[in-house]
Design an enzyme around this catalytic site. Structure first.
Site, short mmCIF file in Angstrom:
data_model
loop_
_atom_site.label_atom_id
_atom_site.label_comp_id
_atom_site.label_asym_id
_atom_site.label_seq_id
_atom_site.Cartn_x
_atom_site.Cartn_y
_atom_site.Cartn_z
CG HIS A 52 8.48 4.47 -7.66
ND1 HIS A 52 9.01 4.84 -6.43
CD2 HIS A 52 8.07 3.19 -7.52
CE1 HIS A 52 8.94 3.81 -5.61
NE2 HIS A 52 8.38 2.80 -6.24
CB ALA A 53 3.81 3.89 -11.29
#
Length: 135
Positions: A52-53
């Site tokens: 994820h970011a």
């Protein structure tokens, strides 16, 4: 993997006396006010984590026991870092896709974050991240 942008490493002081002691304080070592602290332990070594970011959150990840490979993507190229020194962490700015792999048995990660948990801050779809990283 090639490198597009350097990810800053943060080296904490370490003190040797009758034990090993390391510390982090804002703003001397951590470039943001810490709003959340969490740790990861007893992770299945075969399962990667992360993927994820964050839209707004900045983090510093330390591997305080054993080692872990971190894979970072800023939208065009990827970079790998092996964290294996307990007083060296990596600063993950907002909008950097990150993955954690190659956990050793009993690996412990410590993460310092600039924001409290908010699911809306996460980008969990890689294609969506790639689109947003271009803008």
């Amino acid at each position: 993997m090639s490198q597009q942008k350097q990810l800053p490493l943060i080296k904490l002081p370490k003190i040797f006396d009758d034990c090993y002691l390391s510390f982090a304080q804002t703003p001397d070592h951590i470039p943001f006010t810490i709003k959340r602290v969490y740790y990861i332990l007893k992770s299945d070594p075969k399962l990667p984590r992360g993927h994820h970011a964050h839209k707004k959150t900045r983090q510093v990840i330390f591997c305080i026991q054993w080692s872990v490979k971190l894979i970072f993507d800023v939208g065009k190229r990827k970079r790998e870092i092996l964290l294996e020194e307990s007083n060296v962490g990596v600063l993950i700015d907002k909008m950097i896709w990150h993955e954690m792999t190659d956990f050793k048995n009993d690996t412990i990660l410590l993460i310092l974050a600039s924001k409290v948990f908010n699911e809306k801050d996460y980008i969990r779809d890689y294609a969506q991240f790639k689109k947003q990283a271009k803008t």
